[in-house]
Design a protein around this motif. Sequence first.
Motif, PDB file in Angstrom:
ATOM      1  N   ALA A  12       0.828  -1.208   0.000  1.00 37.83           N
ATOM      2  CA  ALA A  12       0.000   0.000   0.000  1.00 37.83           C
ATOM      3  C   ALA A  12       0.862   1.257   0.000  1.00 37.83           C
ATOM      4  CB  ALA A  12      -0.933  -0.005   1.204  1.00 37.83           C
ATOM      5  N   ASP A  44       0.911   3.947  -2.975  1.00 39.68           N
ATOM      6  CA  ASP A  44       0.663   5.353  -2.674  1.00 39.68           C
ATOM      7  C   ASP A  44       1.790   6.225  -3.232  1.00 39.68           C
ATOM      8  OD1 ASP A  44      -1.062   7.310  -1.257  1.00 39.68           O
ATOM      9  OD2 ASP A  44       0.738   7.615  -0.046  1.00 39.68           O
ATOM     10  N   LEU A  95      -2.365   3.822   7.013  1.00 43.18           N
ATOM     11  CA  LEU A  95      -1.849   2.520   6.582  1.00 43.18           C
ATOM     12  C   LEU A  95      -1.232   1.739   7.740  1.00 43.18           C
ATOM     13  CD1 LEU A  95      -0.276   3.548   3.155  1.00 43.18           C
ATOM     14  CD2 LEU A  95      -2.434   2.332   3.555  1.00 43.18           C
TER      15      LEU A  95
END
Length: 142
Positions: free
Chosen positions: A14, A18, A43
């Motif tokens: 993630a 990002d 996150l």
Amino acid sequence: MDGLCGAVHGYRLAVNEDAKKRPKSEVATAKTIGESLGRYAELAGKAVEELNAIGASAVPVGESARKSFVDKFTAARDAAANGKAKLEAAKAGDSKALDAAIEAMNAAQNAVMEAVDPVSPIAGSPELMAAAASAPKCKPTS
């Protein structure tokens, strides 16, 4: 093991995803740093929730590994969230607040710098190594 690997690899993937979405060069402003801190807190918080949801391991080395990851992601989440809150509370144009926010970002990143391999901490347990070998989420894709 699947839950542990999913939380750790999920965070890493993630964060990498990002980073791909952000401009290659971005001016460090209160807004961009604040957004980044918020995303890191989100996150890392998700990783903490996932690690807590799997519960304690019946194997001591597995529980030690899980607890270590919970501690690292909690530290990252808290550093990012606290940095974001302080930045938002500062007056516009406060360069010291921006510097402190950048330090908070570094602290959040440093807290999880070594939390990328969920399998190595359990290497001393043949039982957990076998579980990791058959767990789909223990095979990172990138």
